[in-house]
Design a protein around this motif. Sequence first.
Motif, short mmCIF file in Angstrom:
data_model
loop_
_atom_site.label_atom_id
_atom_site.label_comp_id
_atom_site.label_asym_id
_atom_site.label_seq_id
_atom_site.Cartn_x
_atom_site.Cartn_y
_atom_site.Cartn_z
N GLY A 40 1.31 -0.87 -0.32
CA GLY A 40 -0.25 -0.06 -0.20
C GLY A 40 0.52 0.75 0.34
O GLY A 40 1.83 1.42 -0.29
N CYS A 41 0.62 2.58 -0.05
CA CYS A 41 0.58 3.56 -0.02
C CYS A 41 0.06 5.01 0.57
O CYS A 41 -1.44 4.49 0.21
N ASP A 42 0.38 5.65 0.96
CA ASP A 42 -0.42 7.47 1.71
C ASP A 42 0.22 8.14 1.18
O ASP A 42 -0.08 9.32 1.54
N HIS A 43 1.33 7.74 0.24
CA HIS A 43 1.22 9.70 -0.88
C HIS A 43 0.32 9.95 -1.66
O HIS A 43 -0.87 9.08 -2.37
N PRO A 44 0.51 11.27 -1.92
CA PRO A 44 -1.34 11.95 -2.13
C PRO A 44 -0.33 11.99 -3.83
O PRO A 44 -1.90 13.07 -4.63
N CYS A 45 0.45 11.70 -4.16
CA CYS A 45 0.29 11.50 -5.52
C CYS A 45 -0.43 11.86 -6.34
O CYS A 45 -1.29 10.20 -6.46
N THR A 46 -0.43 12.83 -7.97
CA THR A 46 -2.21 13.02 -8.18
C THR A 46 -2.32 12.08 -9.26
O THR A 46 -3.05 11.63 -9.42
N PHE A 47 -1.08 11.53 -10.08
CA PHE A 47 -0.83 10.43 -11.04
C PHE A 47 -1.57 8.81 -10.78
O PHE A 47 -1.43 7.97 -11.61
N SER A 77 3.55 -2.23 7.05
CA SER A 77 4.38 -2.87 6.73
C SER A 77 4.18 -3.88 7.49
O SER A 77 3.16 -4.95 8.56
N ARG A 78 5.44 -5.02 7.44
CA ARG A 78 4.82 -6.72 7.90
C ARG A 78 6.32 -6.57 8.92
O ARG A 78 7.18 -5.48 9.22
N ARG A 79 6.03 -7.52 9.71
CA ARG A 79 6.49 -7.30 11.06
C ARG A 79 8.19 -7.41 10.56
O ARG A 79 8.79 -8.43 10.08
N GLY A 92 8.73 0.41 8.56
CA GLY A 92 9.20 0.38 9.74
C GLY A 92 7.74 1.48 10.38
O GLY A 92 7.57 1.30 11.80
N GLU A 93 7.85 2.64 9.72
CA GLU A 93 7.57 3.98 10.25
C GLU A 93 6.11 3.55 11.02
O GLU A 93 5.73 4.58 12.03
N ASP A 94 5.48 2.93 10.54
CA ASP A 94 4.03 2.49 10.94
C ASP A 94 4.47 1.53 12.26
O ASP A 94 2.39 2.16 13.12
N LEU A 95 5.14 1.03 12.37
CA LEU A 95 5.22 0.45 13.30
C LEU A 95 6.05 0.99 14.31
O LEU A 95 6.26 0.82 15.59
N GLY A 96 5.93 2.44 14.42
CA GLY A 96 6.80 2.60 15.34
C GLY A 96 8.12 2.53 15.59
O GLY A 96 8.82 3.16 16.57
N LEU A 97 9.14 2.34 14.15
CA LEU A 97 9.96 1.78 13.95
C LEU A 97 11.13 2.94 13.27
O LEU A 97 11.19 2.93 12.39
N ARG A 98 12.13 3.47 14.10
CA ARG A 98 12.87 4.53 13.66
C ARG A 98 14.08 4.20 12.70
O ARG A 98 14.68 2.75 13.52
N ASN A 99 14.51 4.67 11.76
CA ASN A 99 15.15 3.85 10.26
C ASN A 99 15.39 2.49 10.79
O ASN A 99 15.74 2.04 10.26
N GLY A 100 13.78 2.28 10.24
CA GLY A 100 13.12 0.61 10.10
C GLY A 100 14.25 0.37 8.36
O GLY A 100 14.65 -1.18 9.14
N LEU A 101 14.09 0.91 7.79
CA LEU A 101 15.18 0.19 6.32
C LEU A 101 16.46 0.03 6.66
O LEU A 101 16.31 -1.07 6.36
N TYR A 127 10.84 6.95 -2.13
CA TYR A 127 11.09 8.02 -2.27
C TYR A 127 12.10 8.97 -1.70
O TYR A 127 12.57 9.12 -0.63
N PRO A 128 12.11 10.22 -3.28
CA PRO A 128 13.90 10.66 -3.12
C PRO A 128 13.71 11.78 -1.52
O PRO A 128 14.71 11.46 -1.00
N ASN A 129 12.33 12.07 -1.00
CA ASN A 129 12.74 13.12 0.30
C ASN A 129 12.94 11.62 1.44
O ASN A 129 13.22 12.23 2.91
N ARG A 130 13.30 10.81 1.51
CA ARG A 130 13.68 9.76 3.01
C ARG A 130 14.15 9.14 2.47
O ARG A 130 14.99 8.09 3.31
N ILE A 131 15.54 9.10 2.17
CA ILE A 131 16.82 8.98 1.14
C ILE A 131 18.09 9.63 2.64
O ILE A 131 18.17 10.58 2.88
N THR A 132 17.82 8.79 4.00
CA THR A 132 18.72 9.90 4.86
C THR A 132 20.43 9.34 4.67
O THR A 132 20.51 8.42 4.05
#
Length: 473
Positions: free
Chosen positions: A153-160, A172-174, A204-213, A235-240
């Motif tokens: 799934g996805c929560d981003h609002p991309c109009t296309f 996210s999966r566990r 992992g962010e939806d599971l409260g997991l910081r730096n999940g990937l 997603y470009p703004n999530r490349i930490t």
Amino acid sequence: MPKVGFVSLGCPKNLVDSEVMMGILSRAGYEITPRPGEADVLVVNTCSFIEPAQQESVDAILEMAEYKKFGRAQKLIVAGCLAERYRGEIRAQIPEVDAVVGTGEIEKILAACQGELAIEADAVESPAYLYHDLTPRILATPRHTAYIKINEGCDHPCTFCVIPQLRGKFRSRRFESVVREAENLAAAGVREISLIGQDTTYYGEDLGLRNGLPLLLERLAQIEDLRWIRFLYCYPNRITEKLLETIAAHPRLAKYLDIPLQHASRGVLARMKRGSHADAFLKMLEKIRRTIPGVSIRTSFIVGFPGETESDFRELCDFVRTAEFDWMGVFAYSDEDAAKSYACVDKVDTKTIKRRRDALMAIQKKISARKLRQRVGTRLEVMLEGPSKDTDLVWEARLEGMAPEIDGKVYVTEFEGLTDAAELPSPGTLATIEITDAKDYDLIGRVVEFESRRAGIPIPSPAKNLFPILSTR
């Protein structure tokens, strides 16, 4: 024992869904067959992302319907995104279809095959299904490489984009479930894993997991039997900085990033509800290349988005020339009635969209050809894939910076030191190759050393792969 055949269309996420459905049916006693004429049940797992994919899905359904009308098949089931989106239309227009299985109903495939899941006109609630490490799967990929879906799934609002409507909210999966699945695949002989999700960088962010990937990648990098681990898509703004440093620190993590940027014009990106602009992207790319030396970067763009002017397009072309991506895909904008961009004014005509797509790909073709020519004469590590599908004379291989199916290939013309075909290694073996020639998107070379020989380990013999999918189109 009833036999079932699958046609799997679209992206790797859809392929994993097909593998799960095959696993569920196999556990229940069904035999998976790659020959539609032998199948008692036919399943078409469809794609509905853009109009050409929808048409391809409809064509596949109608093709399989012929086997039901004139062949052995007793049931025809439509699964996936097209079923999720056009449930009622499928029932009304293709009477040969016995049941539909939406993206959130994967576990109901057995009931559908047994005639216990009737076709429904109304859409079900938002998809919420997630498979786990104990869910049965039958891999449709070559046995040395596999996908693992880490989120859905996805929560981003991309109009296309209509993905949130087709696959539901981001989930996210566990962590432990993903790790166990990777360990199980490695134990079964898989040497390369590609983590997939609509936005893996949000894992992992939806599971409260910081730096999940980064945490997940760090853990998977400890699995000794795996050789390459990559993830799609960023997603470009999530490349930490943490993510980049993690990739750089672990040899098993492929030095490869797939970052769909979609455009470079600030105005177009704003209308897409993506944000950012070319200068910010260039700074991001510079940071990636500085942190991960030798990284390969892939991206994709949409041309012809409503309101895209010639000036916007020239800005995109200039950006591509400057960015010098290793790999790039270009999509022609598809005007989907369920997407928010459908209501936008200033639509770009089809002829202009095609011209822009061809022009942008021509720019990338020159960049790719030049970058690949620079590799001629060098020695690089590759993963051997097996005999080429294009010709009987060569094998295929991939560099670490080439993802399965979507990027270029290395064509192997010679195995130095091997005099007997029986000595050929199995797919998934790492080898050193000397590059002898380069094409626009592919390399040509000869194997000069196998990793197993460097370690004093005998080269494993080839093993037959099972490909139970009728077609992935």
